[in-house]
Write a protein that holds these residues in place. Structure first.
Motif, PDB file in Angstrom:
ATOM      1  N   SER A   1       0.863  -1.182   0.000  1.00  0.00           N
ATOM      2  CA  SER A   1       0.000   0.000   0.000  1.00  0.00           C
ATOM      3  C   SER A   1       0.894   1.224   0.000  1.00  0.00           C
ATOM      4  O   SER A   1       1.797   1.330   0.821  1.00  0.00           O
ATOM      5  CB  SER A   1      -0.877   0.035   1.252  1.00  0.00           C
ATOM      6  N   VAL A   2       0.635   2.154  -0.920  1.00  0.00           N
ATOM      7  CA  VAL A   2       1.428   3.378  -1.009  1.00  0.00           C
ATOM      8  C   VAL A   2       0.483   4.563  -0.820  1.00  0.00           C
ATOM      9  O   VAL A   2      -0.485   4.709  -1.561  1.00  0.00           O
ATOM     10  CB  VAL A   2       2.160   3.492  -2.363  1.00  0.00           C
ATOM     11  N   LYS A   3       0.787   5.392   0.189  1.00  0.00           N
ATOM     12  CA  LYS A   3      -0.034   6.558   0.501  1.00  0.00           C
ATOM     13  C   LYS A   3       0.718   7.817   0.076  1.00  0.00           C
ATOM     14  O   LYS A   3       1.841   8.060   0.518  1.00  0.00           O
ATOM     15  CB  LYS A   3      -0.317   6.606   2.005  1.00  0.00           C
TER      16      LYS A   3
ATOM     17  N   GLU B   1     -12.049  12.383 -13.962  1.00  0.00           N
ATOM     18  CA  GLU B   1     -10.735  11.741 -13.973  1.00  0.00           C
ATOM     19  C   GLU B   1     -10.489  11.070 -15.320  1.00  0.00           C
ATOM     20  O   GLU B   1     -11.366  10.422 -15.878  1.00  0.00           O
ATOM     21  CB  GLU B   1     -10.664  10.691 -12.860  1.00  0.00           C
ATOM     22  N   ASP B   2      -9.287  11.224 -15.837  1.00  0.00           N
ATOM     23  CA  ASP B   2      -8.875  10.612 -17.095  1.00  0.00           C
ATOM     24  C   ASP B   2      -9.014   9.087 -16.993  1.00  0.00           C
ATOM     25  O   ASP B   2      -8.629   8.489 -15.989  1.00  0.00           O
ATOM     26  CB  ASP B   2      -7.424  10.998 -17.391  1.00  0.00           C
ATOM     27  N   ALA B   3      -9.554   8.462 -18.015  1.00  0.00           N
ATOM     28  CA  ALA B   3      -9.789   7.015 -18.015  1.00  0.00           C
ATOM     29  C   ALA B   3      -8.500   6.206 -17.897  1.00  0.00           C
ATOM     30  O   ALA B   3      -8.525   5.048 -17.485  1.00  0.00           O
ATOM     31  CB  ALA B   3     -10.539   6.611 -19.283  1.00  0.00           C
ATOM     32  N   HIS B   4      -7.360   6.793 -18.223  1.00  0.00           N
ATOM     33  CA  HIS B   4      -6.078   6.081 -18.187  1.00  0.00           C
ATOM     34  C   HIS B   4      -5.262   6.379 -16.922  1.00  0.00           C
ATOM     35  O   HIS B   4      -4.103   5.973 -16.837  1.00  0.00           O
ATOM     36  CB  HIS B   4      -5.251   6.434 -19.428  1.00  0.00           C
ATOM     37  N   THR B   5      -5.856   7.066 -15.961  1.00  0.00           N
ATOM     38  CA  THR B   5      -5.121   7.483 -14.767  1.00  0.00           C
ATOM     39  C   THR B   5      -4.481   6.312 -14.037  1.00  0.00           C
ATOM     40  O   THR B   5      -3.312   6.385 -13.654  1.00  0.00           O
ATOM     41  CB  THR B   5      -6.038   8.280 -13.818  1.00  0.00           C
ATOM     42  N   ASP B   6      -5.219   5.217 -13.832  1.00  0.00           N
ATOM     43  CA  ASP B   6      -4.646   4.069 -13.127  1.00  0.00           C
ATOM     44  C   ASP B   6      -3.403   3.540 -13.842  1.00  0.00           C
ATOM     45  O   ASP B   6      -2.407   3.193 -13.206  1.00  0.00           O
ATOM     46  CB  ASP B   6      -5.673   2.947 -12.970  1.00  0.00           C
ATOM     47  N   GLU B   7      -3.456   3.500 -15.145  1.00  0.00           N
ATOM     48  CA  GLU B   7      -2.323   3.043 -15.953  1.00  0.00           C
ATOM     49  C   GLU B   7      -1.119   3.976 -15.768  1.00  0.00           C
ATOM     50  O   GLU B   7       0.023   3.523 -15.602  1.00  0.00           O
ATOM     51  CB  GLU B   7      -2.743   3.004 -17.425  1.00  0.00           C
TER      52      GLU B   7
ATOM     53  N   VAL C   1      -3.192  -3.366  -8.207  1.00  0.00           N
ATOM     54  CA  VAL C   1      -4.466  -3.880  -7.716  1.00  0.00           C
ATOM     55  C   VAL C   1      -5.543  -2.803  -7.802  1.00  0.00           C
ATOM     56  O   VAL C   1      -6.682  -3.076  -8.166  1.00  0.00           O
ATOM     57  CB  VAL C   1      -4.330  -4.404  -6.266  1.00  0.00           C
ATOM     58  N   GLY C   2      -5.177  -1.556  -7.492  1.00  0.00           N
ATOM     59  CA  GLY C   2      -6.153  -0.473  -7.569  1.00  0.00           C
ATOM     60  C   GLY C   2      -5.728   0.718  -6.740  1.00  0.00           C
ATOM     61  O   GLY C   2      -4.626   0.772  -6.208  1.00  0.00           O
TER      62      GLY C   2
ATOM     63  N   ASP D   1      -7.282  14.148   1.093  1.00  0.00           N
ATOM     64  CA  ASP D   1      -6.281  14.721   0.194  1.00  0.00           C
ATOM     65  C   ASP D   1      -5.190  13.737  -0.199  1.00  0.00           C
ATOM     66  O   ASP D   1      -4.159  14.141  -0.744  1.00  0.00           O
ATOM     67  CB  ASP D   1      -5.618  15.934   0.856  1.00  0.00           C
ATOM     68  N   VAL D   2      -5.390  12.468   0.097  1.00  0.00           N
ATOM     69  CA  VAL D   2      -4.376  11.472  -0.240  1.00  0.00           C
ATOM     70  C   VAL D   2      -4.996  10.360  -1.077  1.00  0.00           C
ATOM     71  O   VAL D   2      -6.199  10.144  -1.072  1.00  0.00           O
ATOM     72  CB  VAL D   2      -3.712  10.859   1.019  1.00  0.00           C
ATOM     73  N   VAL D   3      -4.115   9.682  -1.791  1.00  0.00           N
ATOM     74  CA  VAL D   3      -4.548   8.519  -2.574  1.00  0.00           C
ATOM     75  C   VAL D   3      -3.750   7.315  -2.075  1.00  0.00           C
ATOM     76  O   VAL D   3      -2.545   7.406  -1.844  1.00  0.00           O
ATOM     77  CB  VAL D   3      -4.361   8.745  -4.091  1.00  0.00           C
ATOM     78  N   TRP D   4      -4.463   6.234  -1.836  1.00  0.00           N
ATOM     79  CA  TRP D   4      -3.842   4.950  -1.514  1.00  0.00           C
ATOM     80  C   TRP D   4      -3.765   4.165  -2.813  1.00  0.00           C
ATOM     81  O   TRP D   4      -4.771   4.025  -3.517  1.00  0.00           O
ATOM     82  CB  TRP D   4      -4.706   4.159  -0.531  1.00  0.00           C
ATOM     83  N   THR D   5      -2.593   3.658  -3.132  1.00  0.00           N
ATOM     84  CA  THR D   5      -2.472   2.766  -4.283  1.00  0.00           C
ATOM     85  C   THR D   5      -2.073   1.403  -3.752  1.00  0.00           C
ATOM     86  O   THR D   5      -1.317   1.303  -2.779  1.00  0.00           O
ATOM     87  CB  THR D   5      -1.430   3.276  -5.294  1.00  0.00           C
TER      88      THR D   5
END
Length: 169
Positions: free
Chosen positions: A45-47, A72-78, A102-103, A109-113
């Motif tokens: 997990s990356v925060k 959000e751009d459809a390719h953002t996850d990529e 995984v997602g 204000d943060v995103v978990w990847t």
């Protein structure tokens, strides 16, 4: 560089406190790696602050992504996955390994990847090379926490020191 247990808690609380404020004077990410014995995998997990990630992706040529927003751009996850693969590299038990994406999920204000590395029968040592956002922010710090069998070890990486290694018994 290894961090002593006495030092990591105050530093961690300081950085976590920063994650819950609107303006952040520090540039920091937290990468949590958990060895799952049952599934024989590393769960990662990356925060990251959203605005920092957007800045990093912009430097890669991806602008107007609107992470976490309806437009959000459809390719953002990529784009995020490609950026993370370039910025955080793992060597497990002396072998280079590449995580699968995984997602992601938003939290204020943060995103978990979320990433995962399969086919890890045991975790004896892990080497992490992390230059996440260090090309964008000269004072970027990247905290890496690795947990195996309830025991957590930590690395504090930065632009000066992007590489660290942890050994487990």
């Amino acid at each position: 560089m290894k961090i002593s247990k006495k030092l990591i808690l105050p530093v961690l609380f300081l950085f976590l406190g920063v994650f819950f404020s609107n303006a952040h004077p520090f540039y920091v990410s937290i990468c949590q790696v958990n060895f799952n014995e049952q599934s024989q995998s590393l769960e990662i997990s990356v925060k990251i602050f959203v605005d920092d990630l957007i800045e990093g992706l912009s430097e890669e040529g991806h602008s107007k992504l609107y992470i976490g927003e309806a437009k959000e751009d459809a390719h953002t996850d990529e784009y995020i996955y490609d950026y993370l693969k370039k910025s955080i590299r793992f060597k497990v038990n002396e072998k280079d390994v590449e995580p699968a994406f995984v997602g992601k999920e938003m939290e204020k204000d943060v995103v978990w990847t979320y990433l995962e590395i399969d086919n890890i029968a045991d975790l004896n040592d892990i080497e992490v090379n992390c230059n996440l956002l260090t090309d964008v922010f000269s004072d970027q710090s990247n905290i890496v926490q690795v947990t195996k069998s309830g025991k957590t070890k930590n690395l504090l990486l930065s632009k000066r020191d992007t590489n660290g290694r942890l050994k487990f018994d």
